[in-house]
Design a protein around this motif. Structure first.
Motif, PDB file in Angstrom:
ATOM      1  N   TRP A  98     -15.449  27.228  35.476  1.00 57.48           N
ATOM      2  CA  TRP A  98     -16.327  27.443  34.099  1.00 57.48           C
ATOM      3  C   TRP A  98     -15.178  27.773  33.514  1.00 57.48           C
TER       4      TRP A  98
ATOM      5  N   THR B 213     -23.229  22.821  30.736  1.00 53.00           N
ATOM      6  CA  THR B 213     -23.876  24.648  29.906  1.00 53.00           C
ATOM      7  C   THR B 213     -24.227  25.597  30.467  1.00 53.00           C
TER       8      THR B 213
ATOM      9  N   LEU C 238     -22.036  31.680  26.218  1.00 53.31           N
ATOM     10  CA  LEU C 238     -21.881  29.957  26.512  1.00 53.31           C
ATOM     11  C   LEU C 238     -20.176  29.789  27.566  1.00 53.31           C
ATOM     12  N   GLU C 239     -21.014  29.116  28.855  1.00 60.71           N
ATOM     13  CA  GLU C 239     -20.047  28.819  29.279  1.00 60.71           C
ATOM     14  C   GLU C 239     -20.300  27.348  29.539  1.00 60.71           C
ATOM     15  N   VAL C 240     -19.075  26.815  29.836  1.00 60.21           N
ATOM     16  CA  VAL C 240     -18.460  25.421  29.678  1.00 60.21           C
ATOM     17  C   VAL C 240     -18.031  24.789  30.898  1.00 60.21           C
TER      18      VAL C 240
ATOM     19  N   THR D  47     -19.382  23.799  19.796  1.00 61.86           N
ATOM     20  CA  THR D  47     -20.598  24.156  19.910  1.00 61.86           C
ATOM     21  C   THR D  47     -22.034  24.161  19.137  1.00 61.86           C
TER      22      THR D  47
END
Length: 548
Positions: A308, A333, A341-343, A357
Motif C-alpha cells: 500500500w 483503495t 487516500l491509500e492505493v 485520483t
C-alpha cells in the motif's frame, strides 16, 4: 530548472531536449532513453523533444547524415523499427502530465549571487541545472534531500520571488501556490529579495532559513547604505526554542521564520507533508487536474514493490494507467484515519504507472494484478533465426535448439551485423490452466516486437521485456515470432576497421564522448569488440491467476 520556471509562472508546457550525449555514439538503447525520459518526467518535464534527429538525403549511403551529440534516432538506426514502443509510452505519460498544474509544496530559493561571488574556470558558467560547483552547499544538499525524502519543490529566482504575494498563509507566485519557501544557507542575497521575504512572513507566510540567515548583501552598488539596512532587518529577528529541539522560531507579523540545520524537521514543523513512497524506492511527479490529483510514479529500486502507498491527497477513488502496455483499471483503495487516500500497487524495477485520483466514486473494471500459478516454463522447440534488414550484409538463416545472440554464431557476418533478425519457434501450450499468461523474453539486445499466432502483441523498447497475454490468444499449438533489433555499433565499428568513410558531415565535428574512442581528434570505433546482439533469453511462459 526549466520545469520550475514553467510551474512558478504558470506555463502549461515544460520542454527539454532529451537524451543528448546519453552515452557514447551508437551505444544508447531505447531502454536507456526511456529511463532518461522518466527522469525528465520526475523533474516536471511534460513535453519531450528528442535531440537530435537530423535531415539525411534518402539516397545517402548508410548511416546517412548524423548529429554529433545525439542518440541517432534516425531511420538508419535499427532501433527505429521499435521506436513506436517508446513513443507510445511517452505519449501516454504526457497526456496526463500536460493536464492541470504542478502540485509542489515548496519553493527553494536559488542563491545565484553565491555563484557570482565565486571565481570560475571560464568566462561564462552554464546555469542549466545544479552544477558541480554547488556540491557541498546547503542549496545542493537541500535539493537532494527533498527529492530523497519525497518533497515536491520548485526552484525560484529573485525576480520571481519579488513577484510572489502572500495568500492566506501560503505563497502565490505568478502561476501557482506553495506552502513555504526554503532559503538555503546563503552567503549573499540582494537586500531587495531579503526585504520581500520578510514582507511575505509579515503578512502570514512561513519562511525557512536553512542553516541560518543570509550573511551579507550582494553587489557593491550603494553597499554601505544597503548593508546598514540589511543588518537592521536582521537585528529585529529573534529566534526562540520550540517544542522541537531542532527548530528555532521567530514570530514575524502574522507569519513566522524558522531556522535550524535539519531540513526534514523544519518542513514537518511548518506542516509540509512528504510522499512516503520514496522510502520504498518509488519516485514521483504530482499534478492537480480537474478530476483530482495525478501521480507519475516510477520504481527506482532493484527489488519489486508490493504493498500500500499512502498518497498526500484525499479522494473517493483512484485509477491506474500503465503507460507501457496500455492496461488500465480502478485501483484498490482505502482511506487512512487522517483522510489520505491509500492505493495498492505492485511495481517491478524500472516500471512506471500513472495514478489518477477522483473526488467522486468511480465505477469500472479493477486494475488487474496476477500471481503465478506455477513456475515459468521454457518455450521449447527449434528456433529459426533469419536476418531481415540491416548490414553490411544479411547473414544466413540458422536453426538452433534455443535462442542465442547472433553475435555468438560462427562468422564475421554475424559479428559485424547491425539490423533486425526474426526469431521464430513453434511450441505447445503448458498443461496448466491460467487466467492469463506472462511471456518473458529474458535478456534482449536491444529491442523487440512480439507476434503470437499471427497477432501483433506488443513492441518492447526496454528496459523490461515481458508482456501479459490474454488466455484466448494462447492456443494448444502456437507460433511465436520475435523480431529483435540491435544497435548501430557493430556495423560502425566494421566501417572504421575497414576504412569505409562515413564521417562526412558539412561543418559538423564527430568528437568522441569518451577519451578512449578518440583518434586524431575524431570519434573512432575500430577497436570495439562486437556488442552482444539478439535474443539470448531464456524465453519463458508462465500461467497467471487473477488476484480477486
Amino acid at each position: 530548472f526549466a520545469s520550475s520556471a514553467a510551474n512558478v509562472i504558470g506555463k502549461k508546457f515544460a520542454s527539454c531536449e532529451a537524451a543528448t550525449w546519453l552515452n557514447e555514439h551508437f551505444l544508447s538503447s531505447l531502454g536507456d532513453i526511456r529511463k532518461a525520459v522518466d527522469l525528465f518526467f520526475l523533474a516536471g518535464i511534460n513535453h519531450v523533444f528528442y535531440h537530435g534527429t537530423c535531415f539525411s538525403p534518402q539516397d545517402e549511403p548508410w548511416p546517412g547524415f548524423l548529429f554529433y551529440a545525439a542518440v541517432e534516432l534516425t531511420p538508419a538506426n535499427p532501433l527505429w523499427r521499435d521506436f513506436s514502443g517508446l513513443n507510445n509510452y511517452v505519449s501516454r505519460v504526457q497526456s496526463f502530465l500536460q493536464q492541470g498544474m504542478a502540485d509542489n509544496d515548496i519553493l527553494l530559493y536559488f542563491p545565484i549571487f553565491d555563484r557570482y561571488a565565486e571565481s570560475g574556470r571560464g568566462m561564462l558558467e552554464h546555469f542549466d541545472a545544479i552544477s558541480p560547483a554547488f556540491n557541498g552547499t546547503p542549496f545542493r544538499t537541500a535539493a537532494d534531500e527533498m527529492i530523497m525524502k519525497g518533497y515536491g519543490f520548485d526552484y525560484i529566482s529573485d525576480l520571481q520571488l519579488t513577484n510572489t504575494v502572500p495568500l492566506g498563509g501560503l505563497l502565490q507566485t505568478e502561476g501557482n501556490v506553495y506552502g513555504t519557501i526554503v532559503v538555503p544557507g546563503c552567503k549573499y542575497i540582494p537586500v531587495e529579495t531579503f526585504t520581500h521575504i520578510l514582507r511575505l512572513a509579515n503578512e502570514g507566510s512561513k519562511v525557512i532559513f536553512l542553516g541560518g540567515l543570509p550573511e551579507n548583501i550582494s553587489g557593491w552598488g550603494d553597499a554601505q547604505e544597503k548593508t546598514g539596512f540589511f543588518e537592521t532587518l536582521k537585528s529585529g529577528i529573534r529566534f526562540e526554542p520550540t517544542n522541537n529541539p531542532q527548530v528555532m522560531k521567530a514570530g514575524y507579523g502574522e507569519g513566522s521564520l524558522l531556522t535550524g540545520s535539519n531540513l526534514e524537521q523544519l518542513l514537518t514543523f511548518a506542516g509540509i507533508p512528504r510522499e512516503s513512497m520514496t522510502d520504498h524506492g518509488l519516485a514521483f511527479a504530482r499534478r492537480q487536474n480537474l478530476n483530482g490529483t495525478v501521480y507519475f510514479i516510477t520504481s527506482q529500486s532493484d527489488k519489486p514493490f508490493d504493498g500500500w502507498v499512502t498518497l498526500q491527497t484525499s479522494g473517493a477513488s483512484a485509477a491506474i494507467f500503465n503507460p507501457i502496455d496500455d492496461r488500465l483499471g480502478l485501483a484498490k483503495t482505502r482511506v487512512t484515519s487522517g483522510g489520505n487516500l491509500e492505493v495498492y500497487l505492485r511495481m517491478n524495477p524500472d516500471e512506471s504507472l500513472i495514478i489518477q485520483t477522483y473526488e467522486t466514486i468511480q465505477k469500472g473494471k479493477p486494475y488487474q494484478y496476477y500471481d503465478p500459478v506455477s513456475a515459468p516454463s521454457p518455450v521449447k522447440g527449434t528456433w529459426k533465426v533469419e536476418f531481415i534488414e540491416g548490414g553490411p550484409t544479411l547473414p544466413g538463416t540458422v536453426e538452433i535448439a534455443g535462442p542465442v545472440t547472433w553475435t555468438s554464431l560462427e562468422g564475421d557476418e554475424y559479428r559485424n551485423f547491425s539490423g533486425t533478425s526474426r526469431y521464430t519457434v513453434n511450441f505447445r501450450k503448458p498443461p496448466v490452466k491460467g487466467d492469463a499468461w506472462l511471456l518473458d523474453l529474458g535478456k534482449v539486445y536491444h529491442s523487440a516486437s512480439v507476434t503470437l499466432n499471427g497477432n501483433k502483441i506488443t513492441v518492447l523498447p526496454g528496459p523490461g521485456f515481458s508482456v501479459i497475454i490474454g488466455k484466448k490468444l494462447l492456443k494448444a499449438n502456437n507460433s511465436l515470432l520475435i523480431e529483435v533489433s540491435n544497435l548501430m555499433a557493430n556495423r560502425i565499428a566494421w566501417m572504421d576497421r575497414d576504412g569505409v568513410p562515413w564521417k562526412k558531415f558539412y561543418n559538423v565535428n564527430m568528437a568522441a564522448r569518451l577519451r578512449e574512442n578518440n583518434k586524431n581528434g575524431v570519434f573512432d570505433a575500430s577497436a570495439w569488440e562486437p556488442l552482444e546482439s539478439g535474443l539470448p533469453g531464456p524465453v519463458t511462459i508462465t500461467p497467471l491467476k487473477k488476484i480477486r
